[in-house]
Design an enzyme around this catalytic site. Structure first.
Site, PDB file in Angstrom:
ATOM      1  N   GLY A 165       0.849  -1.162   0.134  1.00  0.00           N
ATOM      2  CA  GLY A 165      -0.043  -0.118   0.016  1.00  0.00           C
ATOM      3  C   GLY A 165       0.821   1.288  -0.050  1.00  0.00           C
ATOM      4  N   GLU A 200      -4.992   2.847 -11.826  1.00  0.00           N
ATOM      5  CA  GLU A 200      -6.056   1.991 -12.056  1.00  0.00           C
ATOM      6  C   GLU A 200      -7.237   2.513 -11.613  1.00  0.00           C
ATOM      7  OE1 GLU A 200      -5.243  -1.587  -9.930  1.00  0.00           O
ATOM      8  OE2 GLU A 200      -3.728  -2.453 -11.284  1.00  0.00           O
ATOM      9  N   LYS A 201      -8.593   2.143 -12.123  1.00  0.00           N
ATOM     10  CA  LYS A 201      -9.710   2.285 -11.628  1.00  0.00           C
ATOM     11  C   LYS A 201      -9.721   1.994 -10.487  1.00  0.00           C
ATOM     12  CE  LYS A 201     -14.229   2.371 -13.169  1.00  0.00           C
ATOM     13  NZ  LYS A 201     -14.697   3.712 -13.249  1.00  0.00           N
ATOM     14  N   HIS A 208      -9.756  -9.446  -0.581  1.00  0.00           N
ATOM     15  CA  HIS A 208      -8.450  -9.819  -1.199  1.00  0.00           C
ATOM     16  C   HIS A 208      -8.477 -11.333  -1.380  1.00  0.00           C
ATOM     17  CE1 HIS A 208      -3.932  -9.865  -0.654  1.00  0.00           C
ATOM     18  NE2 HIS A 208      -4.256 -11.160  -0.605  1.00  0.00           N
ATOM     19  N   GLU A 288      -1.019  -8.864  -7.908  1.00  0.00           N
ATOM     20  CA  GLU A 288       0.483  -9.040  -7.792  1.00  0.00           C
ATOM     21  C   GLU A 288       0.585 -10.421  -7.551  1.00  0.00           C
ATOM     22  OE1 GLU A 288       2.129  -6.929  -3.855  1.00  0.00           O
ATOM     23  OE2 GLU A 288       0.785  -5.446  -5.110  1.00  0.00           O
ATOM     24  N   ASN A 290       3.152 -13.041  -5.270  1.00  0.00           N
ATOM     25  CA  ASN A 290       4.254 -13.128  -4.243  1.00  0.00           C
ATOM     26  C   ASN A 290       5.052 -14.116  -4.584  1.00  0.00           C
ATOM     27  OD1 ASN A 290       2.916 -10.785  -3.008  1.00  0.00           O
ATOM     28  ND2 ASN A 290       1.488 -12.084  -2.073  1.00  0.00           N
ATOM     29  N   ARG A 292       7.085 -16.211  -2.952  1.00  0.00           N
ATOM     30  CA  ARG A 292       7.848 -16.644  -1.833  1.00  0.00           C
ATOM     31  C   ARG A 292       6.777 -17.605  -1.141  1.00  0.00           C
ATOM     32  NH1 ARG A 292       5.615 -11.665  -0.287  1.00  0.00           N
ATOM     33  NH2 ARG A 292       4.156 -11.747   0.907  1.00  0.00           N
ATOM     34  N   VAL A 295       2.953 -16.293   4.834  1.00  0.00           N
ATOM     35  CA  VAL A 295       2.716 -16.397   6.693  1.00  0.00           C
ATOM     36  C   VAL A 295       1.527 -17.411   6.449  1.00  0.00           C
ATOM     37  CG1 VAL A 295       1.805 -15.412   8.547  1.00  0.00           C
ATOM     38  CG2 VAL A 295       3.308 -14.201   7.175  1.00  0.00           C
TER      39      VAL A 295
HETATM   40  C1  MV4 Z   1      -6.374  -1.683  -5.193  1.00  0.00           C
HETATM   41  C2  MV4 Z   1      -7.580  -1.488  -4.644  1.00  0.00           C
HETATM   42  C3  MV4 Z   1      -8.880  -0.722  -5.076  1.00  0.00           C
HETATM   43  N1  MV4 Z   1      -8.549  -0.573  -6.622  1.00  0.00           N
HETATM   44  N2  MV4 Z   1      -6.389  -1.351  -6.431  1.00  0.00           N
HETATM   45  C4  MV4 Z   1      -3.451  -2.490  -1.487  1.00  0.00           C
HETATM   46  C5  MV4 Z   1      -2.204  -3.040  -1.414  1.00  0.00           C
HETATM   47  C6  MV4 Z   1      -1.971  -3.680  -2.798  1.00  0.00           C
HETATM   48  N3  MV4 Z   1      -1.571  -4.843  -2.736  1.00  0.00           N
HETATM   49  C7  MV4 Z   1      -3.238  -3.445  -3.639  1.00  0.00           C
HETATM   50  N4  MV4 Z   1      -4.259  -3.002  -2.777  1.00  0.00           N
HETATM   51  C8  MV4 Z   1      -5.394  -2.464  -3.233  1.00  0.00           C
HETATM   52  N5  MV4 Z   1      -5.497  -2.071  -4.576  1.00  0.00           N
HETATM   53  C9  MV4 Z   1      -7.510  -0.897  -7.230  1.00  0.00           C
HETATM   54  N6  MV4 Z   1      -7.286  -0.767  -8.473  1.00  0.00           N
HETATM   55  C10 MV4 Z   1      -7.615  -1.531  -3.061  1.00  0.00           C
HETATM   56  C11 MV4 Z   1      -6.391  -2.107  -2.332  1.00  0.00           C
HETATM   57  C12 MV4 Z   1      -6.623  -2.255  -1.168  1.00  0.00           C
HETATM   58  C13 MV4 Z   1      -6.719  -3.514  -0.300  1.00  0.00           C
HETATM   59  C14 MV4 Z   1      -6.022  -4.675  -1.239  1.00  0.00           C
HETATM   60  C15 MV4 Z   1      -6.238  -5.848  -0.458  1.00  0.00           C
HETATM   61  C16 MV4 Z   1      -6.228  -5.862   0.732  1.00  0.00           C
HETATM   62  C17 MV4 Z   1      -6.660  -4.712   1.564  1.00  0.00           C
HETATM   63  C18 MV4 Z   1      -6.815  -3.673   0.953  1.00  0.00           C
HETATM   64  C19 MV4 Z   1      -6.907  -2.355   1.612  1.00  0.00           C
HETATM   65  C20 MV4 Z   1      -7.090  -1.189   1.024  1.00  0.00           C
HETATM   66  C21 MV4 Z   1      -6.805  -1.095  -0.310  1.00  0.00           C
END
Ligand code: MV4
Length: 448
Positions: A165, A200-201, A208, A288, A290, A292, A295
């Protein structure tokens, strides 16, 4: 199979790797810092070697010391665990250049996935869904604005070198763009030494969802279903579960196929995780990969009856995945991992190191604890605050939740505050129990 493996890590994951090596009849050498001299990993490994003072930059990240330790003790391979050097392509290359095996993918795979923007473009090219946005990195705030107006607000600016983040900024209207672009770029430059950003939008209220993959050097690749890691605080995961309440068998097949397309495209070898965002309409988008072990790997181990650490060692030694004969694996039952951190949930999850004056660990059906804690052990302030992972399994989500409550009630860690009390509270929340929690759960409950 290897005769001896060096573990370049500490804490619960070092203990976990030692256990896997024992079962494989492989010798273990663990490196440790001066702060970790009395640790469980040092006591449990066949051999140990001090590589420097407490701060990770002077011990667990000291590449020459770790390579010398491996060579001097006759280890043939290095397991990096998670964090530290686990996703450092230069380290993976140095390990190989010294005639040792890096237990993980090739340096080239780490490098490709390490640049989030390159990874995203690669996935787009092979037809894995990505969130609509810029093509490649942005050259100016003006360009960002143009793309945002085409895609539609709100949008998110992200760092190419990112993760966790950092270097991320939401933009809800045109007037915010110039500031957000500058702030994201500056933060990315400061955090990663690379100011590249893309756009990105913004996906609203996403979950997640990540897919566990495993590939061997003989060309076999499997996915082991998903983990739902939506309960996070400031990009730190608190709890993970598998299967996800939001993923149907049909969606699991499609997400698994997308994850395996990524694996094949980058000639991936070893254990890896492909992260997706899942929106409210069940659309998924590549985020993305990872490169590895993570956890939260134990929840997948529970529902797939596998040992992912042993599989990592096997495939690094050139052996095939051990369970290919079982075909595509379907999850059995439900597993939940509670991360027990030395943090005080009553004080904004403030780190809370200190001496463990008493310790009682839960046991019984469907309970697993991965920890390096011992009575009398002092949790140092030097490292990450994860001190234990409580993982429960049940035949369905309701049984896993009931077991989680029972096990958290049995758990007693005296001398420090931990996140166990947060988890016990969480298991009584109607939105969590209903399987409705998404990434806004923690802020929505006023815990951020
Ligand atoms: C995003 C998103 C909303 N829209 N991308 C946060 C860390 C990074 N790995 C990707 N993240 C996010 N990408 C778009 N286009 C919202 C997040 C995000 C988030 C993602 C997964 C788990 C928790 C999160 C908490 C806040 C924002």
């Amino acid at each position: 199979m290897f005769k001896k493996v060096l573990i370049a890590n500490r804490g619960e994951i070092a203990v976990r790797i030692i256990r896997a090596l024992k079962e494989l009849d492989v010798g273990s050498v663990v490196v440790y810092s001066e702060v970790d001299k009395e640790s469980a990993a040092v006591q449990m490994a066949d051999e140990s070697i001090c590589v420097g003072p407490g701060p990770a930059a002077q011990s667990y990240l000291m590449v020459p010391s770790i390579i010398s330790a491996a060579l001097s003790r006759g280890a043939e391979a290095i397991h990096p665990g998670y964090g530290f050097l686990s996703e450092n392509a230069a380290f993976a290359r140095t390990v190989a250049d010294n005639g040792l095996v890096f237990i993980g993918p090739a340096a080239e795979s780490i490098e490709l996935m390490g640049d989030k923007n390159v990874a995203r473009e690669t996935m787009k090219r092979i037809g894995v869904p990505t969130v609509p946005g810029s093509e490649g990195s942005l050259n100016s705030a003006d360009e960002a604005l143009q793309i945002a107006e085409q895609a539609g607000f709100p949008v998110l600016i992200k760092a190419s070198a990112g993760g966790g983040g950092r270097g991320m900024r939401e933009v809800h209207e045109a007037s915010q763009m110039a500031d957000a672009y500058g702030a994201a770029k500056a933060e990315a430059e400061a955090a990663f030494g690379n100011g590249e950003v893309y756009l990105e939008k913004l996906v609203l209220r996403p979950r997640h969802i990540e897919i566990q993959v495993l590939a061997d050097a003989l060309g076999h690749a499997v996915h082991l279903g998903e983990r739902d890691c939506s309960i996070q605080r400031r990009h730190q995961k608190l709890l993970e579960e598998s299967p996800s309440p939001a993923v149907s068998p049909e969606l699991r097949i499609r997400m698994g196929e997308a994850a395996l397309a990524a694996v094949h495209e980058v000639n991936y070898i070893g254990a890896g995780t492909v992260e997706f965002l899942l929106d409210q309409d069940s659309n998924f988008y590549f985020m993305e990969m990872n490169t590895r072990i993570q956890v939260e790997h134990p929840v997948t181990e529970f529902v797939t009856a596998t040992d992912l650490i042993k599989e990592q060692v096997r495939v690094a030694a050139g052996e095939p995945i051990s369970f290919l004969g079982r075909g595509q694996i379907e999850p059995l039952g439900h597993a939940i991992e509670f991360r027990i951190n030395a943090e005080d949930p009553e004080r904004g999850f403030m780190p809370c190191p200190g001496k463990i004056s008493a310790l009682r660990l839960p046991a019984g059906p469907g309970v697993r604890i991965d920890t390096h804690l011992m009575p009398g052990y002092t949790v140092p302030a030097t490292y990450d605050s994860l001190v234990a992972k409580l993982v429960v399994w049940g035949i369905d989500r309701a049984e896993a939740i009931a077991r989680g409550k029972r096990a958290l009630d049995e758990l007693c860690i005296e001398g420090i505050q931990t996140t166990a009390s947060f988890h016990r509270w969480l298991l009584d929340q109607p939105d969590f129990v209903a399987g409705e929690a998404c990434t806004d759960f923690i802020p929505k409950h006023g815990l951020e």
